[in-house]
Scaffold this active site. Structure first.
Site, PDB file in Angstrom:
ATOM      1  N   GLN A  96       0.644  -1.419  -0.363  1.00 17.94           N
ATOM      2  CA  GLN A  96      -0.208   0.416   0.461  1.00 17.94           C
ATOM      3  C   GLN A  96       1.169   1.415  -0.058  1.00 17.94           C
ATOM      4  O   GLN A  96       0.231   2.097  -0.206  1.00 17.94           O
ATOM      5  CB  GLN A  96      -0.720   0.476   1.004  1.00 17.94           C
ATOM      6  CG  GLN A  96      -1.695  -1.068   1.582  1.00 17.94           C
ATOM      7  CD  GLN A  96      -2.236  -1.655   2.926  1.00 17.94           C
ATOM      8  OE1 GLN A  96      -3.514  -1.026   3.089  1.00 17.94           O
ATOM      9  NE2 GLN A  96      -1.963  -2.164   3.232  1.00 17.94           N
ATOM     10  N   ASN A  97       2.106   1.123  -0.103  1.00 17.33           N
ATOM     11  CA  ASN A  97       3.000   2.361   0.201  1.00 17.33           C
ATOM     12  C   ASN A  97       2.866   2.801  -0.871  1.00 17.33           C
ATOM     13  O   ASN A  97       3.237   2.316  -1.840  1.00 17.33           O
ATOM     14  CB  ASN A  97       4.531   1.840   0.888  1.00 17.33           C
ATOM     15  CG  ASN A  97       3.895   0.484   2.144  1.00 17.33           C
ATOM     16  OD1 ASN A  97       3.190   1.203   3.032  1.00 17.33           O
ATOM     17  ND2 ASN A  97       4.991   0.701   2.835  1.00 17.33           N
ATOM     18  N   HIS A 114      -1.362   1.741  -3.627  1.00 20.53           N
ATOM     19  CA  HIS A 114      -1.723   2.861  -3.372  1.00 20.53           C
ATOM     20  C   HIS A 114      -1.450   3.802  -5.299  1.00 20.53           C
ATOM     21  O   HIS A 114      -0.974   5.130  -4.666  1.00 20.53           O
ATOM     22  CB  HIS A 114      -1.877   3.337  -2.564  1.00 20.53           C
ATOM     23  CG  HIS A 114      -2.768   2.822  -1.398  1.00 20.53           C
ATOM     24  ND1 HIS A 114      -3.327   2.534  -0.351  1.00 20.53           N
ATOM     25  CD2 HIS A 114      -4.014   1.972  -2.165  1.00 20.53           C
ATOM     26  CE1 HIS A 114      -3.855   1.806   0.131  1.00 20.53           C
ATOM     27  NE2 HIS A 114      -5.137   1.569  -0.978  1.00 20.53           N
ATOM     28  N   GLY A 183       2.628  -4.393   9.351  1.00 20.36           N
ATOM     29  CA  GLY A 183       2.836  -3.362   9.471  1.00 20.36           C
ATOM     30  C   GLY A 183       1.259  -2.216   8.699  1.00 20.36           C
ATOM     31  O   GLY A 183       1.765  -1.255   7.849  1.00 20.36           O
ATOM     32  N   THR A 184       0.183  -3.163   8.564  1.00 25.48           N
ATOM     33  CA  THR A 184      -0.927  -2.457   8.068  1.00 25.48           C
ATOM     34  C   THR A 184      -1.785  -2.996   9.436  1.00 25.48           C
ATOM     35  O   THR A 184      -2.378  -3.181   9.658  1.00 25.48           O
ATOM     36  CB  THR A 184      -1.672  -2.718   6.745  1.00 25.48           C
ATOM     37  OG1 THR A 184      -2.362  -2.373   6.574  1.00 25.48           O
ATOM     38  CG2 THR A 184      -1.760  -4.052   6.629  1.00 25.48           C
ATOM     39  N   SER A 185      -2.577  -1.299   9.076  1.00 25.78           N
ATOM     40  CA  SER A 185      -3.651  -1.302  10.483  1.00 25.78           C
ATOM     41  C   SER A 185      -4.913  -2.054   9.722  1.00 25.78           C
ATOM     42  O   SER A 185      -5.922  -2.326  10.767  1.00 25.78           O
ATOM     43  CB  SER A 185      -4.003   0.170  11.170  1.00 25.78           C
ATOM     44  OG  SER A 185      -4.190   0.836   9.574  1.00 25.78           O
TER      45      SER A 185
HETATM   46  P1  OAD Z   1      -0.879   2.531   8.922  1.00 27.23           P
HETATM   47  O1  OAD Z   1      -0.367   3.954   9.185  1.00 27.23           O
HETATM   48  O2  OAD Z   1      -2.790   3.064   8.578  1.00 27.23           O
HETATM   49  O3  OAD Z   1      -1.226   1.387   9.731  1.00 27.23           O
HETATM   50  C1  OAD Z   1       0.177   1.482  10.172  1.00 27.23           C
HETATM   51  C2  OAD Z   1       0.921   0.319  10.491  1.00 27.23           C
HETATM   52  O4  OAD Z   1       1.744  -0.224  10.797  1.00 27.23           O
HETATM   53  C3  OAD Z   1      -0.335   0.118  11.827  1.00 27.23           C
HETATM   54  O5  OAD Z   1      -0.974  -1.192  12.499  1.00 27.23           O
HETATM   55  C4  OAD Z   1       0.891   0.089  13.427  1.00 27.23           C
HETATM   56  O6  OAD Z   1       0.773  -0.793  14.623  1.00 27.23           O
HETATM   57  C5  OAD Z   1       2.171  -0.820  12.474  1.00 27.23           C
HETATM   58  N1  OAD Z   1       3.449  -0.541  12.689  1.00 27.23           N
HETATM   59  C6  OAD Z   1       4.024   0.625  13.277  1.00 27.23           C
HETATM   60  N2  OAD Z   1       5.035   0.695  13.318  1.00 27.23           N
HETATM   61  C7  OAD Z   1       5.655  -1.205  12.580  1.00 27.23           C
HETATM   62  C8  OAD Z   1       7.495  -1.595  12.592  1.00 27.23           C
HETATM   63  N3  OAD Z   1       7.916  -1.189  12.615  1.00 27.23           N
HETATM   64  N4  OAD Z   1       7.232  -2.810  12.003  1.00 27.23           N
HETATM   65  C9  OAD Z   1       5.623  -3.506  11.527  1.00 27.23           C
HETATM   66  N5  OAD Z   1       4.374  -2.655  11.681  1.00 27.23           N
HETATM   67  C10 OAD Z   1       4.281  -0.986  12.434  1.00 27.23           C
HETATM   68  O7  OAD Z   1      -1.073   2.631   7.528  1.00 27.23           O
HETATM   69  P2  OAD Z   1      -1.763   1.334   6.195  1.00 27.23           P
HETATM   70  O8  OAD Z   1      -2.192   0.423   7.072  1.00 27.23           O
HETATM   71  O9  OAD Z   1      -0.717   1.066   5.173  1.00 27.23           O
HETATM   72  O10 OAD Z   1      -3.497   5.063   1.966  1.00 27.23           O
HETATM   73  O11 OAD Z   1      -1.897   2.468   5.433  1.00 27.23           O
HETATM   74  C11 OAD Z   1      -3.033   2.196   4.896  1.00 27.23           C
HETATM   75  C12 OAD Z   1      -3.432   3.565   4.217  1.00 27.23           C
HETATM   76  O12 OAD Z   1      -4.250   4.074   4.591  1.00 27.23           O
HETATM   77  C13 OAD Z   1      -2.072   4.437   3.383  1.00 27.23           C
HETATM   78  O13 OAD Z   1      -1.592   3.918   1.972  1.00 27.23           O
HETATM   79  C14 OAD Z   1      -2.956   5.091   3.413  1.00 27.23           C
HETATM   80  C15 OAD Z   1      -3.511   6.207   4.319  1.00 27.23           C
HETATM   81  O14 OAD Z   1      -4.300   6.769   4.834  1.00 27.23           O
HETATM   82  C16 OAD Z   1      -3.956   6.332   1.227  1.00 27.23           C
HETATM   83  O15 OAD Z   1      -3.348   8.160   1.059  1.00 27.23           O
HETATM   84  C17 OAD Z   1      -4.844   6.124   0.013  1.00 27.23           C
END
Ligand code: OAD
Length: 240
Positions: A96-97, A114, A183-185
């Site tokens: 998603q990055n 994305h 690493g995705t929420s």
């Molecule tokens: P999020 O910011 O929603 O979630 C990040 C996740 O990474 C969380 O669950 C954290 O607990 C976890 N995390 C933090 N540090 C970490 C580490 N060192 N190792 C592993 N995990 C870690 O990010 P995404 O789920 O990628 O979309 O967000 C999805 C989409 O929402 C993004 O692509 C973006 C955003 O709005 C758009 O901009 C369209």
């Protein structure tokens, strides 16, 4: 045993989110206090409506993020995934990055659901623009051909994901015999719902310091930062 499941897997599929780049110094969107959406309204900065309302603000915010990406380096999590790709018979990386840290670590052709923050598009025609295609007397610059503002080549809230990329991602998960989600929420769809296409017999492995909807459904939940967990996982299965 998880290591053995990795050794036996014919097609490993990995889905990554912002957490995989967190240890490279790129803020996540949710969670910690310095995450983007804990400070800013996503509809203002990441939607077509927000861009229409204040194109300069949106353009400058993405320009700042682009600089951060260009200054960042892949971390051990990116390198471990690139290494894993060379160790299993078939491998698909879905992210998603919008950064290019997977590519810079050596991953081949990750599927960017994305889009890419390093690409600029015409906001009217959708085509990719390079420096020569831009009139840069305004902020944002404009498309030399049609005069519309340029925009970042990312997918915003309310927009469709690139069809070919999405189809390839769905096909990959449906034919996976292991899905590793890092690493995705798991709150942004349709990316989060990809896991539902995983065949029932294939194990789901989740790496995240926090619990998520995916971690609760996982066969293996490694509750740790990716930079430590992924190299350890690859080493446990395939040695140093
Ligand atoms: P999020 O910011 O929603 O979630 C990040 C996740 O990474 C969380 O669950 C954290 O607990 C976890 N995390 C933090 N540090 C970490 C580490 N060192 N190792 C592993 N995990 C870690 O990010 P995404 O789920 O990628 O979309 O967000 C999805 C989409 O929402 C993004 O692509 C973006 C955003 O709005 C758009 O901009 C369209």
């Amino acid at each position: 045993m998880l290591a053995e499941e990795f050794q036996e897997a014919q097609h490993v599929v990995v889905l990554t989110g912002a957490g995989v780049s967190a240890e490279s110094g790129i803020p996540t969107f949710r969670g910690s206090t310095d995450s983007y959406w804990s400070q800013f309204d996503p509809m203002m900065l990441a939607s077509v409506e927000g861009f229409r309302e204040n194109p300069k603000l949106v353009w400058e915010w993405y320009a700042m993020r682009r600089e951060k990406v260009l200054a960042a380096q892949p971390n051990p999590a990116h390198f471990a995934l690139a290494r894993l790709e060379g160790l299993v018979p078939r491998f698909t990386l879905i992210t998603q990055n919008v950064d290019d840290l997977h590519e810079r670590a050596g991953s081949q052709n990750p599927l960017h659901l994305h889009g890419s923050i390093l690409v600029t598009r015409c906001s009217a025609e959708g085509r990719a623009l390079d420096g020569a295609d831009l009139l840069d007397d305004t902020v944002p610059p404009r498309c030399r051909r049609c005069g519309a503002y340029a925009r970042p080549g990312v997918v915003w809230f309310g927009e469709m994901l690139p069809r070919d990329v999405w189809d390839a991602a769905e096909r990959a998960v449906a034919s996976a015999d292991m899905l590793l989600i890092v690493g995705t929420s798991a709150v942004v769809h349709p990316a989060a719902s990809l896991a539902a296409s995983l065949p029932k017999i294939a194990p789901l492995v989740v790496v995240n310091p926090e619990e998520t909807e995916h971690s609760r459904a996982a066969d293996y939940f490694i509750q740790a930062p990716a930079g430590a967990a992924l190299p350890a996982l690859v080493e446990a299965a395939f040695g140093k």
